[in-house]
Scaffold this active site. Structure first.
Site, PDB file in Angstrom:
ATOM      1  N   THR A   1      21.135 -28.518   3.511  1.00  0.00           N
ATOM      2  CA  THR A   1      22.472 -28.394   2.885  1.00  0.00           C
ATOM      3  C   THR A   1      22.737 -29.545   1.910  1.00  0.00           C
ATOM      4  OG1 THR A   1      23.553 -29.548   4.726  1.00  0.00           O
ATOM      5  CG2 THR A   1      23.475 -27.150   4.849  1.00  0.00           C
TER       6      THR A   1
ATOM      7  N   VAL B   1      28.304 -29.926  -0.560  1.00  0.00           N
ATOM      8  CA  VAL B   1      29.004 -28.705  -0.117  1.00  0.00           C
ATOM      9  C   VAL B   1      28.230 -28.064   1.042  1.00  0.00           C
ATOM     10  CG1 VAL B   1      30.282 -28.207  -2.233  1.00  0.00           C
ATOM     11  CG2 VAL B   1      27.895 -27.485  -2.070  1.00  0.00           C
ATOM     12  N   HIS B   2      28.003 -28.880   2.082  1.00  0.00           N
ATOM     13  CA  HIS B   2      27.183 -28.437   3.218  1.00  0.00           C
ATOM     14  C   HIS B   2      27.600 -27.043   3.722  1.00  0.00           C
ATOM     15  CE1 HIS B   2      25.421 -32.422   3.647  1.00  0.00           C
ATOM     16  NE2 HIS B   2      26.623 -32.975   3.716  1.00  0.00           N
ATOM     17  N   ASP B   3      28.916 -26.883   3.931  1.00  0.00           N
ATOM     18  CA  ASP B   3      29.387 -25.652   4.578  1.00  0.00           C
ATOM     19  C   ASP B   3      29.200 -24.424   3.684  1.00  0.00           C
ATOM     20  OD1 ASP B   3      30.124 -27.418   6.489  1.00  0.00           O
ATOM     21  OD2 ASP B   3      32.282 -27.225   6.187  1.00  0.00           O
ATOM     22  N   VAL B   4      29.233 -24.666   2.381  1.00  0.00           N
ATOM     23  CA  VAL B   4      29.074 -23.553   1.443  1.00  0.00           C
ATOM     24  C   VAL B   4      27.621 -23.056   1.487  1.00  0.00           C
ATOM     25  CG1 VAL B   4      29.628 -22.782  -0.881  1.00  0.00           C
ATOM     26  CG2 VAL B   4      30.765 -24.813   0.035  1.00  0.00           C
TER      27      VAL B   4
END
Ligand code: BDR
Ligand code: CA
Length: 308
Positions: free
Chosen positions: A191, A237-240
């Site tokens: 990520t 933007v790890h979660d993206v």
């Protein structure tokens, strides 16, 4: 047919972008969005989930779940996400009267459609662990759990050894890792490969969609914090990236592994430990994303937000 997802999140600017993407993606149908504390306290995370969904006002409203105010977390990430979790965007929100708890929403929806729901967890795993504690049979009814957390070989991002989401509630993470749920871990090794530069923000400014207007309010503060605290000329933007793994799994290379979480270490608390010895008695208990096509993932993020 779109993949039915529940987003369990702790918004967080990158959770917020992931939510935008999910609500707009043809590949996904968002059944529910459940809040967990993490980047900010549980109450604020719940407010943010509600504010974001109200602001997007999607055609088909997902159910919303509120985090438990009793959730105990080891730290927060307000230095990167602001005291409100949304970098000072100042979103108005209706009062949270009689909201169902996240654990109840998760349990209801999974029971309604056994084997069908993918949970994308982009915060600490407290809700998933609580749900399993009360109703262990649900483990076999979750279609798939995508966990945005942990590190494979990369350094941690909250301590030298640990990644934030796992560290915040390492006991919950350990319980979930060791549960029989079908799961995939997307660690920060992959990520962290996507950093959205200032051109991404400029691009948003040239658009007037509801999503662009909202992200324009949130993201300038995220860019400032990334520069100040991480020395980056762009935002992580790890979660993206994890959301893209749910939308377009073919962009990722997975490997079967046995994974566990260190909950006793003094220096290594919250570290994810993956068995990579050739000869071992441990049976693999998850898929781990070991590689991705970073350029294609970034393009998917930009294109999907353009279309949102
Ligand atoms: C994770 O921590 C949070 O700051 C982000 O929202 C992401 O979920 C990164 O390790
Ligand atoms: Ca998050």
């Amino acid at each position: 047919m779109p993949r039915h997802v529940i987003l369990d999140m702790d918004p967080g600017y990158d959770d917020a972008i992931a939510l935008c993407l999910a609500l707009a993606a043809e590949e996904l149908e968002v059944i529910a969005v459940t809040a967990t504390g993490g980047n900010v306290e549980p109450e604020q995370a719940s407010r943010n989930v509600q504010a974001l969904v109200e602001h997007f006002d999607p055609k088909r409203w997902p159910r919303i779940g509120a985090a438990s105010p009793e959730q105990i977390l080891r730290t927060n990430a307000r230095h990167l996400h602001g005291d409100d979790g949304l970098c000072g965007a100042g979103l108005q929100v209706a009062e949270l009267a009689n909201r169902h708890r996240s654990v109840k929403v998760l349990s209801d929806e999974i029971r309604k459609a056994p084997g069908d729901i993918t949970i994308v967890a982009t915060g600490p795993l407290s809700n998933i662990a609580d749900m399993l504690r009360y109703e262990p049979d649900l483990a076999g009814m979750i279609g798939h759990l995508i966990i945005r957390g942990g590190t494979l070989a990369a350094p941690g991002n909250v301590t030298a050894a640990a990644e934030f989401n796992i560290y915040c509630d390492s006991e919950a993470a350990r319980q979930v890792f060791n549960s029989p749920i079908t799961k995939t871990v997307i660690p920060i090794d992959v990520t962290g490969e996507v950093i959205l530069g200032f051109d991404f923000l400029e691009r948003l400014k040239s658009r007037d969609s509801r999503t662009a207007v909202l992200l324009e309010r949130i993201l300038p503060g995220a860019y400032r914090a990334a520069r100040q605290h991480l020395g980056l000329e762009g935002i992580l933007v790890h979660d993206v990236v994890a959301l893209v793994a749910a939308m377009r799994p073919a962009l990722f290379t997975m490997q079967r592994m046995y994974g566990d979480v260190e909950t006793a270490g003094e220096l290594t608390h919250g570290e994810t430990v993956f068995e990579r010895r050739a000869v071992t008695a441990e049976q693999p208990n998850m898929d781990v994303a070991v590689q991705m096509d970073a350029a294609a993932v970034e393009a998917a993020i930009v294109e999907s937000l353009d279309a949102a």
